[in-house]
Design a protein around this motif. Structure first.
Motif, PDB file in Angstrom:
ATOM      1  N   ASP A  35      43.303  44.576  34.320  1.00  0.00           N
ATOM      2  CA  ASP A  35      44.545  43.995  35.059  1.00  0.00           C
ATOM      3  C   ASP A  35      44.308  42.545  35.486  1.00  0.00           C
ATOM      4  N   ILE A  36      43.249  42.097  35.808  1.00  0.00           N
ATOM      5  CA  ILE A  36      42.767  40.681  36.412  1.00  0.00           C
ATOM      6  C   ILE A  36      42.564  40.143  34.937  1.00  0.00           C
ATOM      7  N   THR A  37      43.245  38.895  34.837  1.00  0.00           N
ATOM      8  CA  THR A  37      42.714  38.018  33.720  1.00  0.00           C
ATOM      9  C   THR A  37      42.392  36.637  34.151  1.00  0.00           C
ATOM     10  N   HIS A  38      41.782  35.901  33.265  1.00  0.00           N
ATOM     11  CA  HIS A  38      41.310  34.665  33.956  1.00  0.00           C
ATOM     12  C   HIS A  38      41.614  33.329  33.151  1.00  0.00           C
ATOM     13  N   SER A 239      37.593  43.663  37.250  1.00  0.00           N
ATOM     14  CA  SER A 239      38.065  43.462  35.883  1.00  0.00           C
ATOM     15  C   SER A 239      37.329  41.813  35.552  1.00  0.00           C
ATOM     16  N   ALA A 286      37.803  36.744  40.768  1.00  0.00           N
ATOM     17  CA  ALA A 286      38.155  37.942  41.138  1.00  0.00           C
ATOM     18  C   ALA A 286      38.207  38.301  42.813  1.00  0.00           C
ATOM     19  N   LEU A 290      41.788  36.729  44.679  1.00  0.00           N
ATOM     20  CA  LEU A 290      42.787  37.685  44.881  1.00  0.00           C
ATOM     21  C   LEU A 290      42.750  38.121  46.587  1.00  0.00           C
ATOM     22  N   HIS A 295      43.193  43.733  46.617  1.00  0.00           N
ATOM     23  CA  HIS A 295      42.249  44.552  46.176  1.00  0.00           C
ATOM     24  C   HIS A 295      42.361  45.862  46.861  1.00  0.00           C
ATOM     25  N   ARG A 298      45.354  47.498  44.952  1.00  0.00           N
ATOM     26  CA  ARG A 298      44.845  48.035  43.707  1.00  0.00           C
ATOM     27  C   ARG A 298      44.063  49.363  43.853  1.00  0.00           C
TER      28      ARG A 298
END
Length: 398
Positions: A35-38, A239, A286, A290, A295, A298
């Motif tokens: 779910d976490i893209t970079h 992620s 990450a 965030l 977190h 999440r």
């Protein structure tokens, strides 16, 4: 020598992207968060060589590294696990590498040590013990997958003259059980086993439980003074989209005292020589990008989805269960027709699904709908059935 002719690789990349997008919707059995893209790291990830060779605590001769950020990543994880100021660690290629480092350090300290871990531990621990020529004792578990401390105590007592290296698990692979580390430490105390190391493989459950503890789940962090090291995965909860991990020691291991290698200008203290500096960027993005509250949200979402999945499976008659903290829902091995579409790993006792952050209730509902479908016959079974029906029709004619 065969020449390599240049090719247009765009069709291959497009095919792989399409296959990955399709598989993502049904791959709910392995704990990788996506779910976490970079995107913000794109230029650094594709245009710069970053090699964190050797120790993160000395820069070495090279300059193309991210060691300063690596130390920050180690400290962020160490703080979550209440590590003292004497902490030491590095970014690994995964939790298995971190466990290997901890076992190697234990072997250097205690050459005659015996390794103990549970039957529910990660399968690579046995390989690591074999590689390091360390005797391994596998301990039984309870129905939920936690190590049987009574069984462990008996095995420790049989070898109380030998140093003990115990690999405790915080999130077993099939049921996400968490071993009772305080009880393990107490067992060693009762047997006066002072020459000991307790390493915690917290690949999956470590970070979620550090962020949001759950009543009744035993502590496994550095507040338990017997814990000597902890490793977590990066590609699971954080992620990172590529295998990674973070290893943290309470105190520096013996290897940390090594002199610098003249060629690299840095101490040879890690399992590999060259290490990815890009992995550190992904971990730092990450964690720091965030922040704690995001977190925690999440974690809540994953646990809520897992609770929903467990209830929905029970509603259709599946004996589904989960530990209160877990993203994992486990059940008897699922019907064969289901695993033709859904990625659901299973052994002879359990199958499971893992509600990582990208898994939502709509995915659970789709799984439930497929689970309720009658098992479809194979082509061979359909052919046999057709022949039987035809033969029956022939016999029925006057």
């Amino acid at each position: 020598m065969t020449d390599i002719a240049p090719r247009d690789l765009r069709p291959l990349w497009e095919q792989l992207k399409a296959e990955a997008a399709q598989d993502t919707r049904t791959n709910i059995g392995f704990p990788g968060a996506t779910d976490i893209t970079h995107e913000q790291l794109a230029d650094l990830m594709t245009g710069v060589l970053l090699n964190n060779i050797g120790s993160p605590y000395d820069r070495g001769h090279g300059r193309n590294h991210t060691k300063d950020l690596e130390i920050e990543v180690v400290n962020l994880i160490a703080d979550l696990f209440a590590a003292p100021a004497s902490r030491w660690g590095y970014v690994t290629g995964g939790a298995t590498e971190g466990t290997e480092h901890a076992l190697l350090d234990a072997r250097r300290r205690y050459p005659d040590a015996v390794v103990y871990t549970s039957a529910a531990a990660h399968y690579k621990i046995g390989d690591l013990a074999d590689k390091l020529l360390m005797p391994l004792v596998v301990i039984g578990t309870d129905d939920g997958g936690r190590i049987d401390v009574t069984d462990l105590t008996g095995e420790l007592a049989r070898r109380r003259d030998r140093p003990a290296v115990i690999v405790a698990i915080a999130g077993t692979t099939m049921t996400e059980a968490v071993d009772d580390v305080p009880a393990i430490a107490a067992a060693c105390d009762r047997l006066s086993i002072r020459r000991r190391r307790i390493h915690v493989d917290a690949a999956l459950s470590g970070l979620p439980l550090a962020l949001l503890p759950v009543d009744g789940v035993p502590r496994f962090d550095f507040n338990v003074r017997a814990v000597t090291s902890i490793v977590v995965s990066g590609h699971k909860f954080l992620s990172t989209l590529t295998p990674s991990g973070v290893l943290v020691y309470r105190d520096p291991p013996q290897a940390a005292l090594s002199a610098a290698v003249s060629y690299t200008g840095t101490a040879n203290v890690t399992i590999p020589g060259s290490r990815s500096g890009h992995t550190t960027l992904l971990l730092y993005a990450a964690l720091a990008g965030l922040g704690t509250e995001a977190h925690r949200a999440r974690v809540r979402r994953c646990r809520d989805t897992a609770q929903y999945a467990c209830a929905q499976l029970c509603r259709i008659g599946v004996d589904a269960r989960r530990h209160p903290h877990a993203f994992t829902v486990y059940f008897p091995p699922p019907p064969a027709h289901l695993t033709q579409r859904w990625v659901i790993p299973a052994d002879d006792r359990h199958g499971h699904l893992i509600c990582m952050p990208q898994v939502g209730r709509q995915d659970v509902d789709a799984l439930i709908a497929d689970w309720k479908l009658p098992m479809q016959p194979t082509p061979a079974q359909r052919g046999r059935l057709s022949r039987l029906l035809a033969a029956g029709a022939t016999r029925a004619q006057p």
